[in-house]
Design a protein around this motif. Structure first.
Motif, PDB file in Angstrom:
ATOM      1  N   VAL A  17     -50.926 -43.089  23.079  1.00 15.72           N
ATOM      2  CA  VAL A  17     -50.038 -41.970  22.784  1.00 15.72           C
ATOM      3  C   VAL A  17     -50.837 -40.667  22.635  1.00 15.72           C
ATOM      4  CG1 VAL A  17     -50.099 -42.119  20.252  1.00 15.72           C
ATOM      5  CG2 VAL A  17     -47.987 -41.424  21.406  1.00 15.72           C
ATOM      6  N   TYR A  18     -50.142 -39.566  22.835  1.00 18.44           N
ATOM      7  CA  TYR A  18     -50.645 -38.208  22.620  1.00 18.44           C
ATOM      8  C   TYR A  18     -51.264 -38.105  21.229  1.00 18.44           C
ATOM      9  CZ  TYR A  18     -49.785 -33.063  22.021  1.00 18.44           C
ATOM     10  OH  TYR A  18     -49.869 -31.715  21.789  1.00 18.44           O
ATOM     11  N   GLY A  19     -52.482 -37.562  21.153  1.00 20.43           N
ATOM     12  CA  GLY A  19     -53.222 -37.532  19.898  1.00 20.43           C
ATOM     13  C   GLY A  19     -52.468 -36.939  18.720  1.00 20.43           C
ATOM     14  N   PRO A  20     -51.824 -35.777  18.843  1.00 20.46           N
ATOM     15  CA  PRO A  20     -51.069 -35.231  17.713  1.00 20.46           C
ATOM     16  C   PRO A  20     -49.910 -36.113  17.259  1.00 20.46           C
ATOM     17  CG  PRO A  20     -51.621 -33.488  19.243  1.00 20.46           C
ATOM     18  CD  PRO A  20     -52.012 -34.774  19.915  1.00 20.46           C
ATOM     19  N   THR A  21     -49.349 -36.929  18.152  1.00 28.08           N
ATOM     20  CA  THR A  21     -48.328 -37.890  17.729  1.00 28.08           C
ATOM     21  C   THR A  21     -48.936 -38.909  16.778  1.00 28.08           C
ATOM     22  OG1 THR A  21     -47.160 -37.635  19.838  1.00 28.08           O
ATOM     23  CG2 THR A  21     -46.642 -39.593  18.537  1.00 28.08           C
ATOM     24  N   ARG A  22     -50.110 -39.407  17.127  1.00 29.22           N
ATOM     25  CA  ARG A  22     -50.813 -40.342  16.247  1.00 29.22           C
ATOM     26  C   ARG A  22     -51.128 -39.685  14.892  1.00 29.22           C
ATOM     27  NH1 ARG A  22     -54.192 -44.800  17.389  1.00 29.22           N
ATOM     28  NH2 ARG A  22     -54.054 -44.295  19.602  1.00 29.22           N
ATOM     29  N   SER A  68     -51.476 -40.923  27.504  1.00 27.10           N
ATOM     30  CA  SER A  68     -52.267 -39.696  27.465  1.00 27.10           C
ATOM     31  C   SER A  68     -53.731 -39.949  27.811  1.00 27.10           C
ATOM     32  CB  SER A  68     -52.188 -39.067  26.062  1.00 27.10           C
ATOM     33  OG  SER A  68     -51.027 -38.304  25.922  1.00 27.10           O
ATOM     34  N   ASN A  69     -54.245 -39.143  28.682  1.00 28.98           N
ATOM     35  CA  ASN A  69     -55.669 -39.084  29.043  1.00 28.98           C
ATOM     36  C   ASN A  69     -56.167 -40.260  29.867  1.00 28.98           C
ATOM     37  OD1 ASN A  69     -56.038 -36.614  27.671  1.00 28.98           O
ATOM     38  ND2 ASN A  69     -56.353 -37.684  25.739  1.00 28.98           N
ATOM     39  N   THR A  70     -55.697 -41.480  29.601  1.00 30.88           N
ATOM     40  CA  THR A  70     -56.178 -42.655  30.325  1.00 30.88           C
ATOM     41  C   THR A  70     -55.089 -43.293  31.189  1.00 30.88           C
ATOM     42  OG1 THR A  70     -55.939 -43.769  28.190  1.00 30.88           O
ATOM     43  CG2 THR A  70     -58.168 -43.252  28.905  1.00 30.88           C
ATOM     44  N   PHE A  71     -53.855 -42.838  31.090  1.00 32.10           N
ATOM     45  CA  PHE A  71     -52.789 -43.065  32.062  1.00 32.10           C
ATOM     46  C   PHE A  71     -52.360 -44.529  32.235  1.00 32.10           C
ATOM     47  CE2 PHE A  71     -54.927 -39.132  32.867  1.00 32.10           C
ATOM     48  CZ  PHE A  71     -53.873 -38.245  32.930  1.00 32.10           C
ATOM     49  N   ILE A 106     -59.813 -28.230  32.579  1.00 33.18           N
ATOM     50  CA  ILE A 106     -60.656 -29.410  32.454  1.00 33.18           C
ATOM     51  C   ILE A 106     -61.030 -29.587  30.996  1.00 33.18           C
ATOM     52  CG2 ILE A 106     -62.818 -28.143  32.805  1.00 33.18           C
ATOM     53  CD1 ILE A 106     -63.802 -30.591  34.458  1.00 33.18           C
ATOM     54  N   LEU A 107     -61.220 -30.825  30.577  1.00 31.94           N
ATOM     55  CA  LEU A 107     -61.765 -31.100  29.255  1.00 31.94           C
ATOM     56  C   LEU A 107     -62.392 -32.488  29.235  1.00 31.94           C
ATOM     57  CD1 LEU A 107     -59.611 -33.209  27.779  1.00 31.94           C
ATOM     58  CD2 LEU A 107     -58.380 -31.119  27.270  1.00 31.94           C
ATOM     59  N   MET A 108     -63.242 -32.715  28.249  1.00 36.99           N
ATOM     60  CA  MET A 108     -63.860 -34.006  28.026  1.00 36.99           C
ATOM     61  C   MET A 108     -62.981 -34.778  27.047  1.00 36.99           C
ATOM     62  SD  MET A 108     -67.807 -34.737  26.848  1.00 36.99           S
ATOM     63  CE  MET A 108     -68.366 -33.350  27.846  1.00 36.99           C
ATOM     64  N   VAL A 109     -62.570 -35.978  27.428  1.00 36.09           N
ATOM     65  CA  VAL A 109     -61.623 -36.756  26.631  1.00 36.09           C
ATOM     66  C   VAL A 109     -62.338 -37.439  25.461  1.00 36.09           C
ATOM     67  CG1 VAL A 109     -60.067 -38.747  26.658  1.00 36.09           C
ATOM     68  CG2 VAL A 109     -60.078 -37.124  28.581  1.00 36.09           C
ATOM     69  N   ASP A 110     -61.745 -37.317  24.287  1.00 27.29           N
ATOM     70  CA  ASP A 110     -62.239 -37.988  23.090  1.00 27.29           C
ATOM     71  C   ASP A 110     -61.371 -39.224  22.839  1.00 27.29           C
ATOM     72  OD1 ASP A 110     -63.197 -38.798  20.648  1.00 27.29           O
ATOM     73  OD2 ASP A 110     -62.494 -37.043  19.543  1.00 27.29           O
ATOM     74  N   ALA A 163     -69.738 -46.882  31.575  1.00 24.82           N
ATOM     75  CA  ALA A 163     -70.289 -46.172  32.735  1.00 24.82           C
ATOM     76  C   ALA A 163     -70.494 -44.686  32.490  1.00 24.82           C
ATOM     77  CB  ALA A 163     -69.367 -46.378  33.938  1.00 24.82           C
ATOM     78  N   GLY A 164     -69.890 -44.126  31.451  1.00 26.38           N
ATOM     79  CA  GLY A 164     -70.049 -42.693  31.253  1.00 26.38           C
ATOM     80  C   GLY A 164     -69.010 -42.100  30.339  1.00 26.38           C
ATOM     81  N   ILE A 165     -68.472 -40.952  30.735  1.00 28.61           N
ATOM     82  CA  ILE A 165     -67.498 -40.231  29.917  1.00 28.61           C
ATOM     83  C   ILE A 165     -66.234 -39.974  30.734  1.00 28.61           C
ATOM     84  CG2 ILE A 165     -69.245 -39.122  28.470  1.00 28.61           C
ATOM     85  CD1 ILE A 165     -68.950 -36.632  30.221  1.00 28.61           C
ATOM     86  N   VAL A 166     -65.131 -39.772  30.027  1.00 32.54           N
ATOM     87  CA  VAL A 166     -63.849 -39.508  30.676  1.00 32.54           C
ATOM     88  C   VAL A 166     -63.609 -38.001  30.730  1.00 32.54           C
ATOM     89  CG1 VAL A 166     -61.355 -39.886  30.623  1.00 32.54           C
ATOM     90  CG2 VAL A 166     -62.913 -41.710  29.888  1.00 32.54           C
ATOM     91  N   ILE A 167     -63.326 -37.517  31.919  1.00 36.15           N
ATOM     92  CA  ILE A 167     -63.017 -36.097  32.153  1.00 36.15           C
ATOM     93  C   ILE A 167     -61.563 -35.997  32.608  1.00 36.15           C
ATOM     94  CG2 ILE A 167     -63.533 -34.057  33.531  1.00 36.15           C
ATOM     95  CD1 ILE A 167     -65.836 -34.726  31.724  1.00 36.15           C
ATOM     96  N   ARG A 168     -60.803 -35.116  31.951  1.00 31.17           N
ATOM     97  CA  ARG A 168     -59.399 -34.922  32.363  1.00 31.17           C
ATOM     98  C   ARG A 168     -59.247 -33.620  33.138  1.00 31.17           C
ATOM     99  NH1 ARG A 168     -54.597 -33.888  28.131  1.00 31.17           N
ATOM    100  NH2 ARG A 168     -55.222 -31.722  28.530  1.00 31.17           N
TER     101      ARG A 168
END
Length: 397
Positions: free
Chosen positions: A119-124, A167-170, A352-356, A368-373
């Motif tokens: 879920v969307y972070g602010p919802t959490r 959100s972010n990871t779809f 663009i942003l780096m996903v937390d 493998a690395g980091i998630v970029i949205r």
């Protein structure tokens, strides 16, 4: 001008329902009701006068006080209700408010709420900070295990909150199946449908009770307005509207007008967003420094078949896993000239942003690395591709 909802009754149409772009262009307001002007009036109001005491006591005139609605809010609510196939729609001052108001409307102390972990972070944050303080027990579930949430249902489970894609990871879920589990268990289902808009997915048609949107995104489309909406089916709309009025929040007239204006062109904008995003996603799959592309419309995506069986299209938001650490990821992002570093999406500009993922229970940072949205705007494909090439080069990838 004939109202769009009447087109299918016109013998000349052969009973065919008007197409989505036609409905976007004409839904919610009939020019014949306001001197022929094609846009509704922007009504700035609070007080509404009554002709006599009897009318005030009976609440028998259409408008009573601006909090309850104006011709401006009516126009946007009517358009969204038609697009969603809903019984009614309420407007709220932000997408987050569109999440929190229905949760407050259908949950009480002692209740249990199931929320998809993607879920969307602010919802959490609202669930963890406010719902728990209210005495609501909150359980997050793995989106990949959504078909099995019946085992998590309790007699006190009153809401199942979904987001598809996540959100972010779809991550994708079988929405109709989960909505039925919720309904069979006596719970109300809600779904944040911001990514797809009602053009690509209509939750109520899949058994969901309430469809939530951050109208800030694609309906507004120009990064200049904050607004949200909740469209509800016939069994939930009255309670939703009542609680909105008890809490005392509605949408401002100028914001409402901007979203209604944006709605008229949302179809053509989404086609552009989606086409460019898909081309970039396919190109990114071929890049050696990209471990994985998280785009539901890609055949390689884990939830692709679920997406294909439920959705009519894809928007311009997706992510990818970059084979890099955070330092290289920062160099990649900061070298870009067209993609801006910022929150939100759905506007004309690419972001663009780096996903937390630190708040997620079931989705951890990839090895493998980091998630970029990426939010893909309306720029030319070649320019966006070249911008990303510069990022790869700056990061040494």
């Amino acid at each position: 001008m004939m109202k769009v909802r009447e087109l299918q009754d016109d013998p000349a149409s052969g009973g065919r329902k008007a197409g989505l772009n036609t409905r976007l262009a004409h839904s919610g307001f009939d020019p014949a009701e306001y001197h022929g002007f094609v846009n509704p009036p922007v009504v700035h109001a609070s007080t509404v006068l009554y002709p006599d005491v009897a009318t005030m006591k009976a609440h028998s005139q259409k408008y009573r006080y601006a909090l309850w609605g104006t011709p401006t809010t009516d126009a946007l609510e009517a358009a969204l209700t038609e697009l969603e196939g809903a019984a009614g729609t309420i407007l709220l001052p932000s997408g987050l408010a569109a999440v929190t108001v229905p949760l407050l409307a259908f949950l009480s102390a002692g209740d249990h709420c199931l929320i998809v972990d993607s879920v969307y972070g602010p919802t959490r944050r609202f669930a963890d900070k406010v719902l728990r303080r209210m005495g609501v027990d909150v359980t997050y579930f793995d989106p990949h295990e959504a078909n099995d949430i019946a085992r998590l249902m309790r007699p006190e489970t009153k809401v199942v909150f979904l987001e598809a894609p996540g959100s972010n990871t779809f991550e994708m879920i079988d929405v109709a199946r989960v909505a039925k589990i919720a309904r069979d268990g006596g719970a109300v289902s809600m779904l944040d449908n911001t990514w797809a808009t009602p053009l690509f997915f209509r939750p109520i048609e899949h058994g969901v009770d309430l469809s939530i949107h951050a109208l800030t995104k694609y309906p507004g489309g120009h990064s200049d307005v904050m607004l949200g909406s909740v469209s509800a089916n016939s069994s939930t709309y009255a309670r939703l509207r009542e609680n909105q009025m008890i809490i005392g929040v509605n949408a401002a007239p100028d914001d409402t007008y901007l979203v209604l204006r944006g709605l008229r062109t949302m179809g053509v904008r989404l086609a552009r967003h989606g086409d460019t995003a898909m081309r970039l996603a396919q190109w990114l799959e071929s890049q050696p420094s990209v471990a994985e592309v998280l785009h539901p419309a890609l055949p390689s995506f884990k939830g692709h078949e679920l997406w294909k069986s439920q959705f009519d299209g894809a928007s311009g938001l997706f992510s990818f896993v970059l084979r890099a650490d955070e330092a290289a990821g920062s160099r990649f992002i900061e070298a870009l000239k067209i993609f801006g570093l910022g929150y939100s999406w759905g506007g004309f500009e690419s972001l663009i942003l780096m996903v937390d993922l630190s708040d997620r229970i079931y989705a951890k940072k990839p090895e493998a690395g980091i998630v970029i949205r990426l939010q893909i705007g309306l720029e030319d494909y070649e320019d966006l591709q070249n911008d990303l090439r510069m990022g790869f080069a700056a990061a040494g990838l």
